[in-house]
Design a protein around this motif. Structure first.
Motif, short mmCIF file in Angstrom:
data_model
loop_
_atom_site.label_atom_id
_atom_site.label_comp_id
_atom_site.label_asym_id
_atom_site.label_seq_id
_atom_site.Cartn_x
_atom_site.Cartn_y
_atom_site.Cartn_z
N ARG A 452 0.83 -1.20 0.00
CA ARG A 452 0.00 0.00 0.00
C ARG A 452 0.87 1.25 0.00
NH1 ARG A 452 -1.74 2.83 4.35
NH2 ARG A 452 -1.31 1.08 5.77
N ASP A 455 2.26 1.67 -3.50
CA ASP A 455 1.26 2.18 -4.44
C ASP A 455 1.03 3.68 -4.23
OD1 ASP A 455 0.87 -0.17 -5.79
OD2 ASP A 455 -0.83 -0.81 -4.56
N GLU A 456 1.01 4.11 -2.97
CA GLU A 456 0.80 5.53 -2.69
C GLU A 456 1.95 6.37 -3.24
OE1 GLU A 456 -1.74 4.92 1.47
OE2 GLU A 456 0.41 5.39 1.52
N GLU A 457 3.18 5.93 -3.01
CA GLU A 457 4.33 6.68 -3.50
C GLU A 457 4.44 6.58 -5.02
OE1 GLU A 457 6.07 8.73 -1.49
OE2 GLU A 457 4.47 8.07 -0.17
N ILE A 501 -3.73 13.76 -4.95
CA ILE A 501 -3.47 12.35 -4.65
C ILE A 501 -3.27 12.16 -3.15
CG2 ILE A 501 -1.73 10.53 -4.90
CD1 ILE A 501 -1.39 11.48 -7.80
N ARG A 502 -2.50 13.06 -2.53
CA ARG A 502 -2.29 12.95 -1.09
C ARG A 502 -3.60 13.15 -0.31
NH1 ARG A 502 1.90 9.84 -0.89
NH2 ARG A 502 3.94 10.85 -1.12
N GLN A 505 -5.51 10.00 -0.66
CA GLN A 505 -4.90 8.97 0.17
C GLN A 505 -5.06 9.25 1.66
OE1 GLN A 505 -0.89 9.17 -1.28
NE2 GLN A 505 -1.28 7.86 -3.06
N LEU A 507 -3.33 11.57 3.23
CA LEU A 507 -1.99 11.79 3.74
C LEU A 507 -1.55 13.24 3.71
CD1 LEU A 507 -0.18 8.78 2.00
CD2 LEU A 507 -0.96 8.90 4.37
N ARG A 513 4.52 12.12 5.65
CA ARG A 513 4.26 11.65 4.29
C ARG A 513 3.92 12.77 3.32
NH1 ARG A 513 2.47 6.42 4.02
NH2 ARG A 513 2.63 6.75 1.76
#
Length: 802
Positions: A452, A455-457, A501-502, A505, A507, A513
């Motif tokens: 996970r 995928d986030e990065e 995106i963050r 997510q 984040l 992060r």
């Protein structure tokens, strides 16, 4: 006595394979009387390296291989009665040749200074190992010798094998092998591997098998024998099928029987994809070579194979196992039916004998994938495989691996948002792994969480590269020209994508992060707005100098509403001093072209270099580091509007100011470079003092390149300051020459700012940001995540065992 017996036994073999018929015939008849025991003694007591072989027998290893190859190759052409008489001799001499060839391959692997070329041909001897072994295993006599010498009931000279209790299932599995189907597959470090089928429908179907046979001389090493014997007990899996792990059928003192996995190793797959190696016969359809230039990060491949790697590790974790020798050679890219994308199968679990010091050698080409604690002591921890996973991600990405095991510069230059994730895996100290990306402690499984994070990065990394100006243009001068007309380089849009995106997510509020994405997004958009305003004013004033009337109705309405004459601009012309004329193209040309060039270089430098960087992750309790971080941040954010502040006063108020403000702008560049360099240099010094393995111990090319900018900027600032003041005072008349030189330099800087961005991000091991590495060790430099504070206790320690 033992050396004498070895020489005597092999001297008979040497005479038998001699080209002299009068010597070979009696020796051949003597070999025909040898028992399985005699042959076992010869095989077992072979030296395992070429130098020992030469010292003992006064013959080179390669000459014996050549003689054996010649004898075996011509055997089937001899008269039929001779073949019947020497059938057993031929079988065992063929096995001896396979053993010598396998020993040579092992020696080449363990001592890479004598490496083979990609086609398997040894560069020093000229032997093609597989072409020797394949036809030998294809002969029934050699297969019978193999079955005889490797039988689980065979007594191995020098070993108390009679005292080893083998289960009935081990004998049953061995007896189920259809030896007529065996073929040579490949060499291992201490073994050679055969492929074939069982005699019947084993395990419910006739599934292909792989037989891993230990090279006989290595049976003298107790550790190797013990681990081979216990391999099925340690790594045998339940009968249910697992997608990423090989099913082990049985193991004895000299062999391991397992599922055969069709495909190629990950090393072969990557070489073939990048056009560096041949296409194996077992491989699937040819892979189209990617268009990316050599050394660039292949995001698509990193996504596909990286996710498959985490899936394989998750399955390994699910069955309660660790690999401890995870490398491209020990991952098979399966090519089974119905495989729409690469599928990983992990093989050869357990610590490599090189790292338990059971074998001499320096580790071979796969040593860089093995965790330092394993290379040092031969024992791993629950976090050992994390290091290998990080190094595999680097190999998959296409970036050239760093010799010291650190994350390559290409990750900082092209995809720095992923660099901190990999740094968090490959720290040389196991307790420093996973201190940024903190997974939940057990019993929560580790690798699904890492998948996970990955995928986030990966999503954020793709966003930072999306829409980058000129990135699809391979012609250098054309890319530079396009960059000139795209001064913002798409950075505000990329920052917006990263923020979205963050936020999706969850984040963007996470300090570890998000890396201040909201602050950086605001500064990037402020810089863009300032550029648009300043550029619009400057171009409008330039057109006024040319006397162009474009019929702008909005300006005309404003002039009527404010009762302003048609030749004046409402409000803004009220700022202009009386001796600053408008519609004087010749007099105002220097201020216009210098101002426009400063806007171009200012926008591109900020958006390409600083828009995704922030040293504020250093925190407020790091002494001089925190002070330098604040100073560097102040300079960097001022750079967002510096061109706006320097260009508008000479454009709106007094044109003569341009020469002085030019020197002010260059001086500001010097201070910005100095503060950024000072911060990064101190962060790197602290990282090296803390002995962080994620920071190169030697020179850092990007840091050295950036360090040259500061004295250059200082010299440029002094020169511009002196000339600018002299021009302002009217003591220098070559105004157009000076203005043209400044404009030309700015344009060159502007078109080269993409390369400068790569340099800064390479040197940016001391930085942090949503599109850059967080700092020298890949984490914020504060008490929450104290990688640069020697002796500090990471909060993750004790929470998760890895």
């Amino acid at each position: 006595m033992q050396s004498s017996a070895r020489r005597e036994s092999l001297s008979v073999v040497f005479r038998a394979i001699s080209a002299e018929a009068e010597e070979s015939s009696p020796a051949e008849r003597e070999l025909a009387n040898w028992t399985r025991y005699n042959w076992g003694v010869v095989l077992l007591q072979l030296p395992t390296d070429a130098q020992s072989f030469l010292s003992l027998f006064e013959r080179t290893w390669d000459s014996v291989v050549d003689d054996l190859d010649g004898w075996c190759s011509g055997f089937r052409a001899r008269p039929e009665p001779v073949q019947r008489e020497l059938e057993t001799v031929f079988g065992h001499l063929g096995l001896l040749l396979i053993t010598l060839v396998s020993l040579r391959h092992s020696d080449e692997y363990r001592h890479p200074r004598k490496s083979a070329d990609p086609n398997g041909r040894n560069a020093r001897t000229g032997h093609d190992w597989e072409s020797l072994c394949v036809p030998l295993v294809g002969d029934p006599a050699v297969r019978r010798a193999l079955a005889e010498q490797y039988s689980p009931d065979a007594w191995i000279p020098g070993h108390e094998t009679s005292g080893i209790e083998l289960s009935d299932s081990v004998r049953s599995e061995w007896n189920s092998i259809d030896f007529d189907t065996l073929r040579f597959h490949r060499h291992g470090t201490t073994s050679f591997i055969l492929a074939g089928y069982p005699a019947g429908a084993a395990h419910g179907r006739r599934r292909p098998l792989a037989l891993k046979c230990l090279v006989y001389p290595f049976l003298q090493v107790p550790t190797i024998v013990r681990n081979t014997l216990e391999y099925h007990v340690k790594y045998g899996l339940p009968s249910r099928d697992l997608r990423h792990l090989v099913k082990i059928w049985a193991s004895s003192v000299s062999w391991i029987l397992m599922d055969y996995v069709p495909g190629e190793s990950l090393a072969e797959y990557l070489d073939r994809r990048r056009g560096n190696g041949p296409r194996p016969a077992s491989a699937g359809k040819p892979i189209r070579r990617p268009a990316a230039a050599a050394g660039e990060i292949d995001i698509e491949l990193l996504a596909d194979l990286g996710r498959e790697l985490f899936a394989a590790m998750a399955e390994l974790e699910e069955v309660g196992l660790r690999h401890c020798d995870l490398s491209p050679s020990n991952i098979i890219v399966a090519s089974g039916e119905g495989e729409s994308r690469p599928s990983f199968v992990l093989i050869d679990l357990g610590v490599n004998y090189l790292y338990t010091h059971a074998l001499p050698g320096i580790g071979g080409p796969d040593a860089t994938y093995v965790a330092p604690e394993l290379r040092a002591g031969g024992t791993g921890t629950s976090r050992t495989d994390l290091y290998s996973v990080g190094q595999l991600l680097v190999a998959i990405s296409g970036a050239p691996g760093a010799s010291d095991g650190t994350v390559p510069d290409q990750f900082y230059a092209e995809t720095p948002v992923m660099a901190r994730f990999i740094e968090d895996l490959v720290d040389g100290e196991p307790t420093r792994r996973l201190i940024i990306f903190r997974p939940d402690p057990p019993p929560a499984p580790l690798y699904p969480q890492l998948r996970r994070f990955f995928d986030e990065e990966l999503a954020a990394m793709a966003a930072t590269r999306r829409g980058r100006a000129g990135q699809q243009v391979r012609i250098r001068w054309l890319a530079g020209l396009l960059d000139l007309f795209m001064p913002l380089a798409g950075a505000p849009s990329r920052q917006w994508q990263v923020w979205r995106i963050r936020r999706r997510q969850g984040l963007y509020r996470n300090p570890r992060r998000s890396m201040n994405i909201r602050w950086l997004l605001f500064a990037s958009w402020l810089s863009a707005a300032a550029w648009y305003v300043a550029a619009a004013v400057l171009i409008t004033w330039w057109l006024r100098d040319l006397g162009w009337d474009w019929g702008n109705q909005a300006i005309a309405f404003l002039q009527q509403a404010t009762d302003t004459p048609p030749d004046r601009f409402p409000y803004l012309d009220d700022l202009r001093q009386p001796d600053y004329p408008i519609s004087d193209f010749a007099q105002n040309l220097p201020v216009r072209m210098v101002g426009l060039s400063f806007l171009l270089v200012g926008a591109r430098y900020y958006q390409n270099l600083f828009a995704g960087l922030t040293p504020l992750v250093a925190g407020l309790r790091q002494g001089w580091l925190s002070l330098l971080a604040v100073l560097a941040e102040l300079h960097m954010r001022l750079f967002a509007v510096a061109a706006f502040l320097l260009v508008l006063p000479p454009t709106l108020v007094q044109g003569r100011w341009w020469s002085v403000l030019t020197s002010v702008g260059v001086l500001f560049v010097f201070f910005c470079n100095w503060s950024c360099l000072s911060f990064a240099a101190l962060a790197l010094r602290r990282a090296k003092a803390a002995q962080l393995s994620t920071v190169p111990a030697g020179r850092i090319a990007g840091l050295e390149a950036f360090s040259h900018w500061t004295p250059s900027a200082a010299f440029y600032a002094v020169a511009c300051g002196v000339i600018g003041v002299l021009i302002y005072l009217g003591l220098v008349k070559d105004v157009y020459v000076y203005a043209s030189a400044v404009t030309a330099i700015n344009i060159v800087f502007s078109t080269s700012s993409s390369a400068a961005a790569a340099v800064l991000r390479t040197f940016g091991r001391g930085w942090g940001g949503p599109s850059s590495p967080p700092n020298a060790c890949g984490t914020p430099l504060n008490a929450d995540c104290p990688r640069l504070v020697p002796g500090a206790e990471p909060l993750s320690r004790g929470r998760h065992s890895g």
